[in-house]
Design a protein around this motif. Structure first.
Motif, PDB file in Angstrom:
ATOM      1  N   ILE A  99       0.838  -1.206   0.000  1.00  0.00           N
ATOM      2  CA  ILE A  99       0.000   0.000   0.000  1.00  0.00           C
ATOM      3  C   ILE A  99       0.869   1.250   0.000  1.00  0.00           C
ATOM      4  O   ILE A  99       0.598   2.218  -0.706  1.00  0.00           O
ATOM      5  CB  ILE A  99      -0.961  -0.009   1.210  1.00  0.00           C
ATOM      6  CG1 ILE A  99      -2.010  -1.108   1.023  1.00  0.00           C
ATOM      7  CG2 ILE A  99      -1.612   1.354   1.406  1.00  0.00           C
ATOM      8  CD1 ILE A  99      -2.816  -1.411   2.269  1.00  0.00           C
ATOM      9  N   LEU A 100       1.941   1.218   0.769  1.00  0.00           N
ATOM     10  CA  LEU A 100       2.818   2.381   0.915  1.00  0.00           C
ATOM     11  C   LEU A 100       3.444   2.815  -0.416  1.00  0.00           C
ATOM     12  O   LEU A 100       3.503   4.014  -0.717  1.00  0.00           O
ATOM     13  CB  LEU A 100       3.914   2.053   1.929  1.00  0.00           C
ATOM     14  CG  LEU A 100       4.756   3.179   2.466  1.00  0.00           C
ATOM     15  CD1 LEU A 100       3.890   4.195   3.194  1.00  0.00           C
ATOM     16  CD2 LEU A 100       5.817   2.627   3.413  1.00  0.00           C
ATOM     17  N   ILE A 101       3.871   1.871  -1.219  1.00  0.00           N
ATOM     18  CA  ILE A 101       4.560   2.208  -2.472  1.00  0.00           C
ATOM     19  C   ILE A 101       3.679   3.017  -3.419  1.00  0.00           C
ATOM     20  O   ILE A 101       4.052   4.125  -3.809  1.00  0.00           O
ATOM     21  CB  ILE A 101       5.154   0.954  -3.148  1.00  0.00           C
ATOM     22  CG1 ILE A 101       6.349   0.448  -2.325  1.00  0.00           C
ATOM     23  CG2 ILE A 101       5.578   1.246  -4.590  1.00  0.00           C
ATOM     24  CD1 ILE A 101       6.919  -0.883  -2.780  1.00  0.00           C
ATOM     25  N   PRO A 102       2.502   2.524  -3.806  1.00  0.00           N
ATOM     26  CA  PRO A 102       1.710   3.344  -4.742  1.00  0.00           C
ATOM     27  C   PRO A 102       1.183   4.639  -4.131  1.00  0.00           C
ATOM     28  O   PRO A 102       1.123   5.666  -4.811  1.00  0.00           O
ATOM     29  CB  PRO A 102       0.565   2.428  -5.173  1.00  0.00           C
ATOM     30  CG  PRO A 102       0.559   1.305  -4.235  1.00  0.00           C
ATOM     31  CD  PRO A 102       1.906   1.214  -3.601  1.00  0.00           C
ATOM     32  N   VAL A 103       0.837   4.606  -2.849  1.00  0.00           N
ATOM     33  CA  VAL A 103       0.312   5.825  -2.223  1.00  0.00           C
ATOM     34  C   VAL A 103       1.368   6.929  -2.232  1.00  0.00           C
ATOM     35  O   VAL A 103       1.097   8.058  -2.664  1.00  0.00           O
ATOM     36  CB  VAL A 103      -0.192   5.546  -0.787  1.00  0.00           C
ATOM     37  CG1 VAL A 103      -0.414   6.836  -0.013  1.00  0.00           C
ATOM     38  CG2 VAL A 103      -1.472   4.714  -0.820  1.00  0.00           C
ATOM     39  N   LEU A 104       2.576   6.618  -1.782  1.00  0.00           N
ATOM     40  CA  LEU A 104       3.631   7.646  -1.759  1.00  0.00           C
ATOM     41  C   LEU A 104       4.096   8.013  -3.163  1.00  0.00           C
ATOM     42  O   LEU A 104       4.381   9.185  -3.432  1.00  0.00           O
ATOM     43  CB  LEU A 104       4.807   7.192  -0.894  1.00  0.00           C
ATOM     44  CG  LEU A 104       4.513   7.114   0.600  1.00  0.00           C
ATOM     45  CD1 LEU A 104       5.739   6.626   1.359  1.00  0.00           C
ATOM     46  CD2 LEU A 104       4.034   8.449   1.148  1.00  0.00           C
ATOM     47  N   TYR A 105       4.158   7.035  -4.051  1.00  0.00           N
ATOM     48  CA  TYR A 105       4.558   7.334  -5.428  1.00  0.00           C
ATOM     49  C   TYR A 105       3.581   8.324  -6.061  1.00  0.00           C
ATOM     50  O   TYR A 105       3.993   9.333  -6.640  1.00  0.00           O
ATOM     51  CB  TYR A 105       4.632   6.055  -6.270  1.00  0.00           C
ATOM     52  CG  TYR A 105       4.851   6.353  -7.724  1.00  0.00           C
ATOM     53  CD1 TYR A 105       6.124   6.641  -8.204  1.00  0.00           C
ATOM     54  CD2 TYR A 105       3.783   6.406  -8.620  1.00  0.00           C
ATOM     55  CE1 TYR A 105       6.329   6.950  -9.535  1.00  0.00           C
ATOM     56  CE2 TYR A 105       3.977   6.716  -9.954  1.00  0.00           C
ATOM     57  CZ  TYR A 105       5.254   6.987 -10.406  1.00  0.00           C
ATOM     58  OH  TYR A 105       5.454   7.299 -11.722  1.00  0.00           O
ATOM     59  N   TYR A 106       2.292   8.032  -5.978  1.00  0.00           N
ATOM     60  CA  TYR A 106       1.307   8.909  -6.613  1.00  0.00           C
ATOM     61  C   TYR A 106       1.183  10.244  -5.886  1.00  0.00           C
ATOM     62  O   TYR A 106       0.916  11.270  -6.517  1.00  0.00           O
ATOM     63  CB  TYR A 106      -0.053   8.212  -6.744  1.00  0.00           C
ATOM     64  CG  TYR A 106      -0.053   7.190  -7.850  1.00  0.00           C
ATOM     65  CD1 TYR A 106       0.171   7.571  -9.167  1.00  0.00           C
ATOM     66  CD2 TYR A 106      -0.248   5.840  -7.579  1.00  0.00           C
ATOM     67  CE1 TYR A 106       0.186   6.638 -10.194  1.00  0.00           C
ATOM     68  CE2 TYR A 106      -0.234   4.905  -8.597  1.00  0.00           C
ATOM     69  CZ  TYR A 106      -0.016   5.309  -9.905  1.00  0.00           C
ATOM     70  OH  TYR A 106       0.007   4.377 -10.919  1.00  0.00           O
ATOM     71  N   LEU A 107       1.417  10.262  -4.597  1.00  0.00           N
ATOM     72  CA  LEU A 107       1.414  11.520  -3.852  1.00  0.00           C
ATOM     73  C   LEU A 107       2.542  12.431  -4.343  1.00  0.00           C
ATOM     74  O   LEU A 107       2.318  13.615  -4.644  1.00  0.00           O
ATOM     75  CB  LEU A 107       1.555  11.255  -2.353  1.00  0.00           C
ATOM     76  CG  LEU A 107       1.532  12.469  -1.435  1.00  0.00           C
ATOM     77  CD1 LEU A 107       0.157  13.130  -1.470  1.00  0.00           C
ATOM     78  CD2 LEU A 107       1.874  12.055  -0.012  1.00  0.00           C
ATOM     79  N   VAL A 108       3.739  11.892  -4.469  1.00  0.00           N
ATOM     80  CA  VAL A 108       4.889  12.679  -4.914  1.00  0.00           C
ATOM     81  C   VAL A 108       4.775  13.030  -6.394  1.00  0.00           C
ATOM     82  O   VAL A 108       4.952  14.191  -6.784  1.00  0.00           O
ATOM     83  CB  VAL A 108       6.219  11.944  -4.613  1.00  0.00           C
ATOM     84  CG1 VAL A 108       7.389  12.606  -5.310  1.00  0.00           C
ATOM     85  CG2 VAL A 108       6.454  11.894  -3.122  1.00  0.00           C
ATOM     86  N   SER A 109       4.484  12.035  -7.229  1.00  0.00           N
ATOM     87  CA  SER A 109       4.421  12.330  -8.666  1.00  0.00           C
ATOM     88  C   SER A 109       3.240  13.247  -8.988  1.00  0.00           C
ATOM     89  O   SER A 109       3.334  14.071  -9.890  1.00  0.00           O
ATOM     90  CB  SER A 109       4.359  11.043  -9.495  1.00  0.00           C
ATOM     91  OG  SER A 109       3.185  10.317  -9.214  1.00  0.00           O
ATOM     92  N   GLY A 110       2.157  13.125  -8.246  1.00  0.00           N
ATOM     93  CA  GLY A 110       1.023  14.027  -8.449  1.00  0.00           C
ATOM     94  C   GLY A 110       1.332  15.442  -8.007  1.00  0.00           C
ATOM     95  O   GLY A 110       0.883  16.415  -8.623  1.00  0.00           O
ATOM     96  N   LEU A 126      12.206   2.174   1.833  1.00  0.00           N
ATOM     97  CA  LEU A 126      11.281   2.619   2.884  1.00  0.00           C
ATOM     98  C   LEU A 126      10.151   1.610   3.060  1.00  0.00           C
ATOM     99  O   LEU A 126       9.793   1.245   4.184  1.00  0.00           O
ATOM    100  CB  LEU A 126      10.718   3.999   2.546  1.00  0.00           C
ATOM    101  CG  LEU A 126       9.642   4.527   3.490  1.00  0.00           C
ATOM    102  CD1 LEU A 126      10.237   4.823   4.854  1.00  0.00           C
ATOM    103  CD2 LEU A 126       8.991   5.775   2.905  1.00  0.00           C
ATOM    104  N   ALA A 127       9.574   1.143   1.960  1.00  0.00           N
ATOM    105  CA  ALA A 127       8.492   0.164   2.030  1.00  0.00           C
ATOM    106  C   ALA A 127       8.977  -1.158   2.621  1.00  0.00           C
ATOM    107  O   ALA A 127       8.262  -1.792   3.404  1.00  0.00           O
ATOM    108  CB  ALA A 127       7.890  -0.060   0.647  1.00  0.00           C
TER     109      ALA A 127
END
Length: 184
Positions: A99-110, A126-127
């Motif tokens: 869950i952490l990987i896509p949430v943080l990825y999309y938060l930063v890239s967004g 980190l994950a």
């Protein structure tokens, strides 16, 4: 095994700390190697089962999933900790990392419009650390589940299916080539 706080708890705490440290190191090394396995194999379908076939976020979750499942099997066999507890804890840790990987990825890239490569690499580590931390907490609490193996097996099956037949949503699309899964 005695729960933490009871007789033998300190010994169990040290055992858990040891296994979780080894787990993090294993995830780090194996996840890094898996990143290159598909290309090294010449694009074989066998490698596609456990290694990313493209640069999608979903495929890169394999870097965490398959080393964690392999380590769960080893730890449940050789650690001396109740296998039901190990598999349940690994399942919880793995879900947190996934869950952490896509949430943080999309938060930063967004937020930034893209995700810097150094951040993507750091995000994996980190994950992995978060997964091991959650896993260790569950082991220290002595949480058990007869279905821990089913959670891990279910995750593996979903990854195998979606490698070859991914849903057509951005999580599964290679942002560089625009392809989907093994067949493109």
């Amino acid at each position: 095994m005695a729960p933490i706080g009871e007789r033998g708890g300190d010994r169990m705490d040290k055992k858990i700390t040891y296994w979780q440290t080894v787990c993090f190191l294993f995830l780090s090394v194996m996840g890094t190697l898996l990143h290159f396995l598909f290309d090294w194999s010449g694009g074989s379908w066998g490698a596609a089962l456990i290694a990313p076939v493209n640069e999608s976020i979903w495929e890169h979750l394999k870097l965490l999933v398959f080393p964690m499942v392999a380590f769960a099997l080893a730890q449940s066999r050789w650690s001396g900790i109740d296998p039901r507890k190990v598999l349940a804890a690994k399942g919880k840790g793995l879900l947190v990392g996934m869950i952490l990987i896509p949430v943080l990825y999309y938060l930063v890239s967004g937020s930034l419009g893209s995700s810097p490569e150094w951040f993507n690499i750091a995000l994996f580590f980190l994950a992995a650390a978060a997964a091991c931390w959650v896993d260790a907490r569950a082991l220290r609490r002595g949480e058990s589940s007869a279905g821990g193996w089913a959670i891990l097996a279910g995750i593996v099956c979903v990854f195998w299916i979606f490698t070859f037949f991914p849903p057509r949503i951005p999580l599964f699309q290679d942002p560089i080539t625009g392809t989907w899964g093994y067949f493109g």
